[in-house]
Enzyme design. Structure first.
Site, short mmCIF file in Angstrom:
data_model
loop_
_atom_site.label_atom_id
_atom_site.label_comp_id
_atom_site.label_asym_id
_atom_site.label_seq_id
_atom_site.Cartn_x
_atom_site.Cartn_y
_atom_site.Cartn_z
N GLU A 54 15.52 12.44 66.09
CA GLU A 54 14.93 12.71 67.13
C GLU A 54 15.56 10.86 67.74
OE1 GLU A 54 11.54 14.39 64.69
OE2 GLU A 54 13.73 13.33 64.05
N CYS A 85 8.81 8.99 66.03
CA CYS A 85 9.96 10.08 66.89
C CYS A 85 8.91 10.95 67.55
CB CYS A 85 10.41 11.63 65.77
SG CYS A 85 11.21 10.44 64.98
#
Length: 162
Positions: A54, A85
Site C-alpha cells: 500500500e 497502511c
C-alpha cells in the site's frame, strides 16, 4: 476496468511478490479506470518494515498525480490493511478502499480494529472480500511452502540477549 479487474491486477502484483520470496500482497491505486500507482510487498528485499504494498502504491500515485491528496482515488489491496497502511490511507485522503482477504492478526478495517471508524478527519468507505478466496489461497499457499522450506525458528528469549 471495474473493481474485479483492479483486484485481479493487485493479485498479479501479489504473485510477483511471492515469486521474489515476499509475503504475497499487491496493491493498485486507481483514478477512475486509470491505474496511477502500483505496489507489492518488498519488506524482505528492502529490509524495511515500511516496504508494504500500500505504501509503495500510494507513493507512486502521489508521484504520478503530483500531489499527496488522493481524494478521487480508490485503493485495491489483496490483504486487509495494517495500522500503518490504514494511517497512510487516511493521510492520503483516499475515499475508497477495496480489499481481498481479511487479516485476523493485523487487519485494521474491522478484523482487529476498524481505524476508519474512529473520529479522524478522513474516513474512507471500505469493501472487503473482493476475490477473497483467490487472495486468501495465495497467502495460504505461500506460507505452506515457506513452512516446508524453512525449519521452524526458535523464538529468542530475554535471557538469550544478555
Amino acid at each position: 476496468m471495474d473493481d474485479l479487474d483492479m483486484m485481479r491486477l493487485a493479485l498479479t502484483l501479489a504473485r510477483q511478490a511471492a515469486d521474489e520470496g515476499e509475503v504475497p500482497v499487491g496493491c493498485v491505486v486507481a483514478l477512475g479506470e486509470r491505474v496511477v500507482g502500483t505496489g507489492r510487498n518488498r519488506r524482505e528485499r528492502g529490509r524495511s518494515a515500511l516496504a508494504h504494498a500500500e505504501l509503495e502504491a500510494i507513493g507512486a500515485a502521489c508521484q504520478t498525480l503530483g500531489g499527496w491528496r488522493l481524494w478521487e482515488c480508490t485503493l485495491y489491496v489483496t490483504l486487509e490493511p495494517c495500522p500503518m497502511c490504514a494511517g497512510a490511507i487516511i493521510n492520503a485522503r483516499i475515499p475508497r478502499v477495496i480489499y481481498g482477504a481479511a487479516d485476523p492478526k493485523n487487519g485494521c478495517c474491522g478484523s482487529v480494529v476498524n481505524l476508519f471508524s474512529l473520529p479522524f478527519n478522513h474516513r474512507p468507505d471500505v469493501v472487503g472480500g473482493v476475490l477473497e478466496e483467490e487472495c486468501a489461497a495465495l497467502l495460504s499457499e505461500f506460507f505452506a511452502r515457506l513452512r516446508l522450506q524453512r525449519p521452524r525458528r526458535r523464538h529468542w528469549t530475554r535471557e538469550e540477549t544478555d
